[in-house]
Scaffold this motif. Structure first.
Motif, PDB file in Angstrom:
ATOM      1  N   GLU A 281      -0.349  -6.730  -0.458  1.00 24.26           N
ATOM      2  CA  GLU A 281      -1.306  -5.691  -0.088  1.00 24.26           C
ATOM      3  C   GLU A 281      -2.095  -5.172  -1.278  1.00 24.26           C
ATOM      4  O   GLU A 281      -3.295  -4.937  -1.169  1.00 24.26           O
ATOM      5  CB  GLU A 281      -0.560  -4.540   0.615  1.00 24.26           C
ATOM      6  CG  GLU A 281       0.020  -4.964   1.953  1.00 24.26           C
ATOM      7  CD  GLU A 281       0.843  -3.888   2.630  1.00 24.26           C
ATOM      8  OE1 GLU A 281       1.261  -4.106   3.775  1.00 24.26           O
ATOM      9  OE2 GLU A 281       1.093  -2.836   2.009  1.00 24.26           O
ATOM     10  N   VAL A 282      -1.450  -5.010  -2.426  1.00 23.21           N
ATOM     11  CA  VAL A 282      -2.124  -4.447  -3.596  1.00 23.21           C
ATOM     12  C   VAL A 282      -2.076  -5.433  -4.759  1.00 23.21           C
ATOM     13  O   VAL A 282      -1.002  -5.926  -5.120  1.00 23.21           O
ATOM     14  CB  VAL A 282      -1.478  -3.109  -4.015  1.00 23.21           C
ATOM     15  CG1 VAL A 282      -2.090  -2.603  -5.326  1.00 23.21           C
ATOM     16  CG2 VAL A 282      -1.661  -2.072  -2.921  1.00 23.21           C
TER      17      VAL A 282
ATOM     18  N   LYS B  18      -9.118  -3.859   4.662  1.00 20.22           N
ATOM     19  CA  LYS B  18      -9.869  -3.262   5.764  1.00 20.22           C
ATOM     20  C   LYS B  18     -11.112  -4.069   6.103  1.00 20.22           C
ATOM     21  O   LYS B  18     -11.574  -4.068   7.244  1.00 20.22           O
ATOM     22  CB  LYS B  18     -10.252  -1.816   5.412  1.00 20.22           C
ATOM     23  CG  LYS B  18      -9.085  -0.847   5.421  1.00 20.22           C
ATOM     24  CD  LYS B  18      -9.504   0.540   4.958  1.00 20.22           C
ATOM     25  CE  LYS B  18     -10.430   1.205   5.960  1.00 20.22           C
ATOM     26  NZ  LYS B  18     -10.754   2.596   5.548  1.00 20.22           N
TER      27      LYS B  18
ATOM     28  N   HIS C  30      -7.961   8.228   1.802  1.00 19.06           N
ATOM     29  CA  HIS C  30      -7.547   7.318   2.868  1.00 19.06           C
ATOM     30  C   HIS C  30      -6.593   7.922   3.896  1.00 19.06           C
ATOM     31  O   HIS C  30      -6.419   7.345   4.971  1.00 19.06           O
ATOM     32  CB  HIS C  30      -6.908   6.068   2.260  1.00 19.06           C
ATOM     33  CG  HIS C  30      -7.861   5.246   1.450  1.00 19.06           C
ATOM     34  ND1 HIS C  30      -8.915   4.554   2.016  1.00 19.06           N
ATOM     35  CD2 HIS C  30      -7.938   5.040   0.117  1.00 19.06           C
ATOM     36  CE1 HIS C  30      -9.581   3.929   1.056  1.00 19.06           C
ATOM     37  NE2 HIS C  30      -9.016   4.202  -0.096  1.00 19.06           N
TER      38      HIS C  30
ATOM     39  N   ILE D   2      -5.578  -0.091  -6.348  1.00 16.03           N
ATOM     40  CA  ILE D   2      -5.009   0.146  -5.018  1.00 16.03           C
ATOM     41  C   ILE D   2      -6.127   0.387  -4.009  1.00 16.03           C
ATOM     42  O   ILE D   2      -6.132  -0.175  -2.906  1.00 16.03           O
ATOM     43  CB  ILE D   2      -4.042   1.338  -5.038  1.00 16.03           C
ATOM     44  CG1 ILE D   2      -2.901   1.089  -6.038  1.00 16.03           C
ATOM     45  CG2 ILE D   2      -3.469   1.604  -3.645  1.00 16.03           C
ATOM     46  CD1 ILE D   2      -1.976   2.277  -6.220  1.00 16.03           C
ATOM     47  N   ASP D   3      -7.085   1.208  -4.403  1.00 14.27           N
ATOM     48  CA  ASP D   3      -8.209   1.521  -3.521  1.00 14.27           C
ATOM     49  C   ASP D   3      -9.006   0.271  -3.170  1.00 14.27           C
ATOM     50  O   ASP D   3      -9.334   0.038  -2.001  1.00 14.27           O
ATOM     51  CB  ASP D   3      -9.112   2.550  -4.199  1.00 14.27           C
ATOM     52  CG  ASP D   3     -10.373   2.825  -3.405  1.00 14.27           C
ATOM     53  OD1 ASP D   3     -10.279   3.490  -2.356  1.00 14.27           O
ATOM     54  OD2 ASP D   3     -11.450   2.358  -3.826  1.00 14.27           O
TER      55      ASP D   3
ATOM     56  N   LEU E 198       0.838  -1.191   0.000  1.00 13.51           N
ATOM     57  CA  LEU E 198       0.000   0.000   0.000  1.00 13.51           C
ATOM     58  C   LEU E 198       0.879   1.250   0.000  1.00 13.51           C
ATOM     59  O   LEU E 198       1.879   1.305   0.725  1.00 13.51           O
ATOM     60  CB  LEU E 198      -0.910   0.015   1.226  1.00 13.51           C
ATOM     61  CG  LEU E 198      -2.083  -0.958   1.214  1.00 13.51           C
ATOM     62  CD1 LEU E 198      -2.713  -1.041   2.598  1.00 13.51           C
ATOM     63  CD2 LEU E 198      -3.117  -0.528   0.185  1.00 13.51           C
TER      64      LEU E 198
ATOM     65  N   SER F 236      -8.010  -2.883  -3.321  1.00 13.20           N
ATOM     66  CA  SER F 236      -7.169  -3.769  -2.511  1.00 13.20           C
ATOM     67  C   SER F 236      -7.166  -3.330  -1.049  1.00 13.20           C
ATOM     68  O   SER F 236      -7.243  -4.163  -0.136  1.00 13.20           O
ATOM     69  CB  SER F 236      -5.738  -3.773  -3.052  1.00 13.20           C
ATOM     70  OG  SER F 236      -5.669  -4.318  -4.349  1.00 13.20           O
ATOM     71  N   TYR F 237      -7.072  -2.035  -0.831  1.00  6.36           N
ATOM     72  CA  TYR F 237      -7.071  -1.491   0.530  1.00  6.36           C
ATOM     73  C   TYR F 237      -8.394  -1.774   1.222  1.00  6.36           C
ATOM     74  O   TYR F 237      -8.432  -2.182   2.394  1.00  6.36           O
ATOM     75  CB  TYR F 237      -6.797   0.005   0.467  1.00  6.36           C
ATOM     76  CG  TYR F 237      -6.589   0.681   1.810  1.00  6.36           C
ATOM     77  CD1 TYR F 237      -5.943   0.024   2.854  1.00  6.36           C
ATOM     78  CD2 TYR F 237      -7.013   1.984   2.020  1.00  6.36           C
ATOM     79  CE1 TYR F 237      -5.739   0.656   4.080  1.00  6.36           C
ATOM     80  CE2 TYR F 237      -6.812   2.623   3.240  1.00  6.36           C
ATOM     81  CZ  TYR F 237      -6.176   1.950   4.258  1.00  6.36           C
ATOM     82  OH  TYR F 237      -5.969   2.568   5.475  1.00  6.36           O
ATOM     83  N   ARG F 238      -9.502  -1.607   0.501  1.00  5.85           N
ATOM     84  CA  ARG F 238     -10.812  -1.866   1.094  1.00  5.85           C
ATOM     85  C   ARG F 238     -11.012  -3.349   1.403  1.00  5.85           C
ATOM     86  O   ARG F 238     -11.669  -3.704   2.385  1.00  5.85           O
ATOM     87  CB  ARG F 238     -11.918  -1.351   0.178  1.00  5.85           C
ATOM     88  CG  ARG F 238     -12.017   0.177   0.182  1.00  5.85           C
ATOM     89  CD  ARG F 238     -13.225   0.679  -0.567  1.00  5.85           C
ATOM     90  NE  ARG F 238     -13.046   0.662  -2.000  1.00  5.85           N
ATOM     91  CZ  ARG F 238     -13.825   0.016  -2.855  1.00  5.85           C
ATOM     92  NH1 ARG F 238     -14.846  -0.709  -2.414  1.00  5.85           N
ATOM     93  NH2 ARG F 238     -13.607   0.076  -4.149  1.00  5.85           N
TER      94      ARG F 238
ATOM     95  N   THR G 154       1.332   3.939   1.565  1.00  6.17           N
ATOM     96  CA  THR G 154       1.226   4.806   2.731  1.00  6.17           C
ATOM     97  C   THR G 154       2.097   6.039   2.490  1.00  6.17           C
ATOM     98  O   THR G 154       2.964   6.014   1.609  1.00  6.17           O
ATOM     99  CB  THR G 154       1.703   4.078   3.991  1.00  6.17           C
ATOM    100  OG1 THR G 154       3.094   3.748   3.819  1.00  6.17           O
ATOM    101  CG2 THR G 154       0.913   2.798   4.233  1.00  6.17           C
TER     102      THR G 154
END
Length: 278
Positions: free
Chosen positions: A163-164, A202, A244, A194-195, A132, A197-199, A134
């Protein structure tokens, strides 16, 4: 149905045909369907699909809706257990669908998976595994330190948690999509993988890299040497960051935003220099 393959196409008919032939071969023995969502191509993509690939479910858009909206059109029509987002500038190895689906079936917490993407010269694409972005990781990448972003410590020959997942080959469990939502249509192109994958992370799902291969003719489905690309790409970075990480303090957000604008300026300057043959 087991698998819906979704391919968003824009003016890359030769690559699309190559992709469809590989997909047809890889789907042998799998209950599946293939969507091609055409974003108002002005080449002969639509006519070719309609004439030579009647087994494809063709969606013809009257304007270029972008990657996220076009994928969502097909995802909403899919009733399959898994959905695969696949770039048209890819060629899928014959065993890749079978092996990735087998892994997903055996790992019910896996919300999504990507694979080993190789360039046409056979070298592995580092974006097959990504972290991600960050603020810290993004800052390192923009400074040229990419090992953390590309998760270079991971082996290539075995499944690994990542992560992605790259949007070029993004296998998604439909149940996970229903839980976290479809692609965010604020992203026109770039950043939506990316978005999502992050969701997924989470939402308690796992993202995986799997050592099964595709060839990715990287960049053939987009034009990366014009001003529009620079605008869309760096705008996507800003959208993700605002969505984010807007809660972070001023001292974290300002340097990252400045770095994004600086990288965009450098990219635009390079394009202008090439156009002027300087």
């Amino acid at each position: 149905m087991k698998l819906s393959v979704v391919i968003v196409n824009y003016n890359v008919r030769p690559y699309l045909e190559q992709c469809l032939k590989s997909v047809q071969s890889a789907l042998e023995g799998i209950e599946g369907e293939v969507f091609v969502v055409d974003n108002h191509s002005d080449d002969d993509s639509v006519e070719t699909v309609r004439s030579h690939y009647p087994w494809v479910r063709l969606i013809e858009n009257q304007e270029n809706l972008g990657f996220a909206k076009a994928n969502n059109q097909a995802i909403r029509q899919s009733q399959a257990e898994y959905v695969l987002l696949l770039n048209p500038d890819t060629v899928v190895a014959k065993e890749t669908f079978r092996e990735t689906l087998k892994f997903m079936d055996a790992h019910p917490k896996a919300g999504g998976a990507g694979v080993m993407m190789c360039y046409e010269d056979g070298t592995r694409a580092p974006e097959s595994r990504r972290a991600l972005p960050t603020p810290w990781v993004a800052a390192l990448k923009m400074l040229g330190f990419t090992k953390r972003y590309y998760m270079s410590h991971l082996p290539w020959d075995q499944p690994c948690r990542i992560e992605v997942i790259s949007g070029a080959f993004c296998l998604l469990r439909h149940e996970a999509l229903k839980a976290v939502g479809l692609l965010d249509e604020d992203f026109f192109m770039y950043g939506e993988d990316i978005d999502l994958s992050y969701r997924l992370l989470k939402g308690g799902w796992e993202n995986w890299y799997l050592p099964y291969s595709i060839v990715h003719y990287k960049g053939k489905s987009t034009q990366k040497s014009d001003y529009r690309y620079v605008h869309v790409f760096y705008q996507a970075m800003l959208i993700f960051f605002r969505k984010h990480y807007s809660h972070l303090s001023f001292f974290f957000t300002v340097p990252v935003k400045m770095a994004i604008y600086f990288r965009a300026f450098i990219a635009l300057t390079d394009i202008l220099r090439k156009k002027l043959h300087l």
